[in-house]
Each structure stands twice: as C-alpha cells, then as structure tokens.
Design an enzyme around this catalytic site. Structure first.
Site, PDB file in Angstrom:
ATOM      1  N   LYS A 135     -26.705  50.218   0.316  1.00 55.40           N
ATOM      2  CA  LYS A 135     -26.515  49.688  -1.042  1.00 55.40           C
ATOM      3  C   LYS A 135     -26.391  50.839  -2.041  1.00 55.40           C
ATOM      4  O   LYS A 135     -25.546  50.820  -2.937  1.00 55.40           O
ATOM      5  CB  LYS A 135     -27.679  48.764  -1.416  1.00 55.40           C
ATOM      6  CG  LYS A 135     -27.607  47.422  -0.687  1.00 55.40           C
ATOM      7  CD  LYS A 135     -28.875  46.583  -0.835  1.00 55.40           C
ATOM      8  CE  LYS A 135     -28.773  45.356   0.077  1.00 55.40           C
ATOM      9  NZ  LYS A 135     -29.950  44.478   0.029  1.00 55.40           N
TER      10      LYS A 135
ATOM     11  N   GLN B 203     -35.885  44.508  -2.001  1.00 56.19           N
ATOM     12  CA  GLN B 203     -35.447  44.326  -0.612  1.00 56.19           C
ATOM     13  C   GLN B 203     -36.439  43.444   0.142  1.00 56.19           C
ATOM     14  O   GLN B 203     -37.647  43.676   0.099  1.00 56.19           O
ATOM     15  CB  GLN B 203     -35.282  45.703   0.060  1.00 56.19           C
ATOM     16  CG  GLN B 203     -34.667  45.653   1.446  1.00 56.19           C
ATOM     17  CD  GLN B 203     -33.229  45.126   1.459  1.00 56.19           C
ATOM     18  OE1 GLN B 203     -32.472  45.309   0.510  1.00 56.19           O
ATOM     19  NE2 GLN B 203     -32.854  44.441   2.522  1.00 56.19           N
TER      20      GLN B 203
ATOM     21  N   ASP C 133     -29.337  39.594  -6.825  1.00 56.78           N
ATOM     22  CA  ASP C 133     -29.385  38.935  -5.517  1.00 56.78           C
ATOM     23  C   ASP C 133     -29.097  37.439  -5.638  1.00 56.78           C
ATOM     24  O   ASP C 133     -28.779  36.786  -4.645  1.00 56.78           O
ATOM     25  CB  ASP C 133     -30.784  39.098  -4.899  1.00 56.78           C
ATOM     26  CG  ASP C 133     -30.845  40.193  -3.843  1.00 56.78           C
ATOM     27  OD1 ASP C 133     -29.824  40.407  -3.159  1.00 56.78           O
ATOM     28  OD2 ASP C 133     -31.915  40.805  -3.712  1.00 56.78           O
TER      29      ASP C 133
HETATM   30  N1  GUN Z   1     -32.895  41.214   3.139  1.00 55.11           N
HETATM   31  C1  GUN Z   1     -31.905  40.726   3.920  1.00 55.11           C
HETATM   32  N2  GUN Z   1     -30.856  40.348   3.174  1.00 55.11           N
HETATM   33  C2  GUN Z   1     -31.184  40.607   1.893  1.00 55.11           C
HETATM   34  C3  GUN Z   1     -30.494  40.458   0.656  1.00 55.11           C
HETATM   35  O1  GUN Z   1     -29.364  39.974   0.571  1.00 55.11           O
HETATM   36  N3  GUN Z   1     -31.176  40.869  -0.445  1.00 55.11           N
HETATM   37  C4  GUN Z   1     -32.425  41.371  -0.389  1.00 55.11           C
HETATM   38  N4  GUN Z   1     -33.015  41.719  -1.528  1.00 55.11           N
HETATM   39  N5  GUN Z   1     -33.096  41.531   0.737  1.00 55.11           N
HETATM   40  C5  GUN Z   1     -32.462  41.142   1.865  1.00 55.11           C
END
Ligand code: GUN
Length: 278
Positions: free
Chosen positions: A52, A96, A119
C-alpha cells in the site's frame, strides 16, 4: 479454456489515472496523505502494508506508517485514531486488519472519521452503500466490479453468486452487484446444496477463505470466476479459494492468484485516497 483477467494490468491502468488526478490536486495546493496503522507483526499484514505504501509513493500520495506493538491497549489505539481524525495533514486513515484478539475491531472501525475512512468499513459508509448514496466503497469489492467492467463482462440481469458473507468482502460485494442490476445470491458455510447454487452462476465471486475449494464441479460452463482468496501453500506458492487448474477448463473468464483481485484492492485504495482529498 478460460480467458485470464489480468488484475495487475488493469490495476496499473487505474494507478496511472490516479497519478494524473493526484498531480492535479497537488497543483491546486491540496494535500493528500494516507495514514496506515499496523498493530503487531503479522507477516501477511506487513506485506500488504508495504504494498500500500509503495502504491502511494508511485501515484504521488504521501503516506505515514504508525506501527504499534502487539500488546497495544485498545484505548491507546483509539487515541491514535482520534489524533489522526483531527490532523488536517491526514486525509485518509487505514487500520490494517486483523487486529490482535484483545482489541475490538468494530470499535476501532467506528472510531475512524467517516470522511477519512478510505477502507469504506465505517457503518456510515456501509449504510451509504446499502441505500445507494455516495460514500467510500470498500476496496476489494469495488476492485472486483472494475475487473468485470474492464473485461467487458456485463452484470445487469446476470446470475451472480457470492461465496462468503464477511463484512469486508461478501456483504458489500453483494450490494455492489445489486447496484449493477445483477441477480444476487449469497452462499456461506451453512448453505445447503452449495454446489447446486454456485453452478447457476454466470458470475461467481469466491471469498470463503478455503484454499482451492472451488473446483470445476462448482462452476457452470462459460461462467466468469473471480477469486478473492489468498493463501500460502506448504511449498511457499500462493493460491486462492479456487482450484485454478481445474476451473480454467470450465470457466470463460478467471482471475489468477496472485495477480487478480489483490492489485485491484490497492488501486481502489488509491482512488479512495483521492476522493478523501477532494
Ligand atoms: N486486511 C485484509 N484486507 C484488508 C483491507 O482491505 N483493509 C484493511 N484495513 N485490512 C485488511
């Protein structure tokens, strides 16, 4: 033999578009900064967070990483988020997941300001999606819709079956397909006759979290199969929830793992960061 849906290539196109939008925003004197919070050292999370941040750097979005130890208390994490909500230098916040077991995920998601919730997990954004109002869309399901559209796969009027009902993928996925006028069925671990239902699907979206579960017997001839799962096999290779080698003979379209949905999630996150800055 199925056509491969190249998520890596489509994500690269989206990131190019986002890069241009970021340049424009920065030229107007706007700021774009994504704050990423990682609690603990889960290796998979570390990989996702790094990817990311790399994407941010590529498209010209500033990113800051707040790494907290595994034993961080819930109140401490909530305090960090509160500070970020009030910080004018931060436009997007991402915590996350998964979080350590002693922290309530729900509470943390609710603490993020809906205007910075890139998100799309906050109940306000989930509610907006549900009633068709503009808001942040969750990145993975939004990425799946983009994959289908870029590949010329029509959703309207099609039998869409979503395998899995998680808050992050299955549920929002079903709402997005509905918004695109698909006929949507959600199946899950308690569903009877799973195979009978998945075999009806023109578009089959699999997010069940079971390595290589979906074989050709679950798939209709000519279906489009989108694999949201990602697992590391004992030999170190990655695989999805779909048995690729088996299903590729039956489906008309299929996403690979890796290189399918994963890169799209990140591209859509970049999109949401631009939205947050606007
Ligand atoms: N863990 C797995 N997929 C995601 C996501 O799309 N966003 C976040 N914040 N954590 C995750």
């Amino acid at each position: 033999m199925a056509r491969l849906i190249d998520g890596k290539k489509i994500a690269a196109q989206i990131k190019e578009e986002v890069k241009g939008e970021v340049e424009e925003l920065l030229a107007q004197g706007r700021k774009i900064c994504l704050a990423v919070v990682q609690v603990g050292e889960d290796p998979a999370s570390s990989v996702y967070v790094r990817n990311k941040q790399r994407a941010c750097e590529y498209v010209g979005i500033k990113s800051v990483l707040k790494k907290l130890p595994d034993e961080t208390k819930e109140e401490e994490l909530l305090a960090v988020i509160k500070d970020m909500n009030q910080d004018d230098g931060i436009q997007g916040i991402l915590v996350q997941l998964p979080l350590p077991a002693h922290i309530e995920e729900d509470k943390v998601i609710r603490a993020i300001s809906p205007e910075k919730d890139v998100d799309g997990f906050h109940p306000e954004n989930v509610g907006r999606l549900c009633i068709g109002e503009k808001g942040f869309l969750p990145c993975t399901p939004a990425g799946v819709i983009k994959l289908l559209k870029y590949s010329g796969i029509e959703i309207e009027g099609k039998e869409c079956v979503v395998v899995g009902r998680s808050n992050i993928v299955g549920k929002p996925m079903s709402l997005l397909l509905l918004r695109e006028n698909g006929t949507v069925t959600v199946v899950h671990s308690r569903t009877k006759n799973l195979q009978e239902i998945t075999k009806r699907a023109d578009i089959l979206i699999v997010a069940m979290g079971k390595p290589m579960f979906i074989t050709a017997e679950y798939v209709k001839e000519g279906a489009a199969v989108i694999d949201v799962g990602i697992h590391r096999k004992e030999d170190g290779h990655l695989c999805g929830d779909v048995d690729f080698e088996s299903v590729k003979e039956t489906a008309a379209y299929i996403t690979p793992v890796p290189g399918g949905v994963g890169p799209m999630t990140i591209a859509m996150l970049m999109r949401n960061c631009v939205l947050a800055a606007e």
